[in-house]
Motif scaffolding. Structure first.
Motif, short mmCIF file in Angstrom:
data_model
loop_
_atom_site.label_atom_id
_atom_site.label_comp_id
_atom_site.label_asym_id
_atom_site.label_seq_id
_atom_site.Cartn_x
_atom_site.Cartn_y
_atom_site.Cartn_z
N ARG A 7 0.86 -1.19 0.00
CA ARG A 7 0.00 0.00 0.00
C ARG A 7 0.89 1.24 0.00
NH1 ARG A 7 -2.79 -3.36 3.97
NH2 ARG A 7 -4.77 -4.11 3.09
N ARG A 8 1.87 1.23 -0.90
CA ARG A 8 2.82 2.34 -0.96
C ARG A 8 2.12 3.64 -1.33
NH1 ARG A 8 6.23 0.00 -5.65
NH2 ARG A 8 4.07 -0.50 -6.24
N SER A 9 1.19 3.55 -2.26
CA SER A 9 0.53 4.73 -2.83
C SER A 9 -0.97 4.46 -2.88
CB SER A 9 1.06 5.01 -4.24
OG SER A 9 0.95 3.82 -5.04
N CYS A 29 -0.90 3.17 -9.07
CA CYS A 29 -0.96 3.22 -7.61
C CYS A 29 -1.33 1.84 -7.07
CB CYS A 29 -1.96 4.26 -7.15
SG CYS A 29 -3.62 4.04 -7.82
N ASP A 30 -0.99 1.61 -5.80
CA ASP A 30 -1.35 0.34 -5.17
C ASP A 30 -2.81 0.30 -4.75
OD1 ASP A 30 1.22 -0.60 -5.47
OD2 ASP A 30 1.85 -0.03 -3.45
N GLU A 65 -6.06 -2.05 -5.07
CA GLU A 65 -6.99 -2.23 -3.96
C GLU A 65 -7.99 -1.08 -4.01
OE1 GLU A 65 -6.60 -3.57 0.71
OE2 GLU A 65 -4.97 -2.41 -0.20
N VAL A 66 -9.25 -1.39 -4.19
CA VAL A 66 -10.27 -0.36 -4.40
C VAL A 66 -11.13 -0.23 -3.14
CG1 VAL A 66 -12.23 0.38 -5.79
CG2 VAL A 66 -10.32 -0.82 -6.88
N THR A 67 -11.16 0.98 -2.61
CA THR A 67 -11.97 1.26 -1.43
C THR A 67 -12.90 2.44 -1.72
OG1 THR A 67 -10.46 2.88 -0.41
CG2 THR A 67 -10.03 0.54 0.02
N ILE A 68 -13.90 2.58 -0.88
CA ILE A 68 -14.85 3.71 -0.98
C ILE A 68 -14.83 4.47 0.34
CG2 ILE A 68 -17.25 4.39 -1.26
CD1 ILE A 68 -17.67 1.86 -2.94
#
Length: 294
Positions: A7-9, A29-30, A65-68
């Motif tokens: 999760r660098r970026s 991006c990560d 990695e996709v978050t909301i």
């Protein structure tokens, strides 16, 4: 370390901007935080919610990695945001201003009630003095919570500094809070992301803050612009020298264990190497391999 996830970026993207959501598919991006909060005007909240959930459920963002990020629990949009995000099943749901263990438990219960799949984690934004002082309790409140996200802009606002901490070299006013949150994260096995750097034109300042965050122990950095991705990726990845050093330490250790029944201490390039150094070397290589696997 086999399940380590880089999760660098982790880049904030406004969910009300269709072009931004499309562009995010090609940004290296990560992780992504599809934002429904600060980046979205009140009259665009509903449309942004629909767009973010469709994007998260699309499967079109590859390895990212996709978050909301939903609106806070004290807003009129929170309940609808949370229900829709749970139904979309992103990798994570980011909640702003989480300040107590009881809030985490309430959020985890709501995610269960709304049918969030097991893979959808809770990411808690740590951005108030109260959250800093209760960070360990917050981290332990639910197995759903896997990541702390530092909200340094809001934290700075609540500290009443004489000038904006974002423009103080070294971030002196924030260091105590950052360090306490880091200690809580490491004590509980929680990943932790550094806050944003607001001035996208100040590349040198951004890279210096990345360096500071990496040296402090953060797993990565949250970003406000795609131009910051490459710098964060480089800063939060092991250098070639660090990788070679880790390999050398492990070779020396393994060779030492084959002599006279093994030893608790060996030397490598004149340095004493103990088990703790071996653990660090193994983690460095695990991070390196996880990044290569991307």
């Amino acid at each position: 370390m086999a399940d380590f996830r880089p999760r660098r970026s982790v880049l904030y993207m406004p969910s009300s901007n269709e072009r931004a959501l499309e562009k995010a598919k090609s940004i290296p991006c990560d992780g992504l935080i599809l934002d429904l909060e600060d980046a979205v005007a009140p009259d665009a909240k509903a449309a942004a919610r629909e767009a973010a959930c469709a994007a998260a459920a699309s499967g079109e963002y590859g390895r990212r990695e996709v978050t909301i990020r939903v609106n806070g629990a004290d807003t009129e949009w929170h309940d609808a945001d949370l229900a829709a995000a749970c139904a979309a099943g992103p990798d994570g749901i980011v909640v702003p201003k989480v300040s107590s263990a009881s809030e985490v438990q309430t959020l985890a219960d709501a995610m269960e009630r709304h049918g969030a799949p097991d893979h959808t984690a809770l990411w808690a934004m740590v951005e108030t003095p109260r959250a800093i002082l209760h960070a360990e309790e917050i981290a332990l409140a639910s197995d759903r919570l896997t990541v702390f996200v530092m909200g340094t802009n809001d934290l700075a606002k609540e500290l009443y500094p004489s000038s904006s901490p974002g423009h103080v070299p070294g971030r002196g006013p924030l260091l105590t809070g950052l360090s306490l949150a880091l200690l809580a994260a490491r004590a509980t096995g929680t990943a932790i992301l550094d806050g944003v750097y607001n001035d996208v034109r100040d590349t040198d300042g951004f890279l210096e803050e990345c360096r500071q965050g990496r040296e402090m122990g953060f797993d990565g950095k949250t970003l406000v612009h795609p131009s910051q991705v490459d710098g964060a990726n480089a800063a939060f990845a092991p250098s070639d020298e660090a990788v070679e050093d880790a390999r050398g330490i492990l070779r020396a250790w393994e060779e030492g264990q084959q002599v006279d029944g093994g030893s608790g201490v060996v030397t490598y390039q004149g340095r004493m190497v103990e088990a703790l150094h071996v653990d660090t070397a193994r983690r460095t290589l695990a991070v390196y391999e996880a990044i290569r696997a991307l």
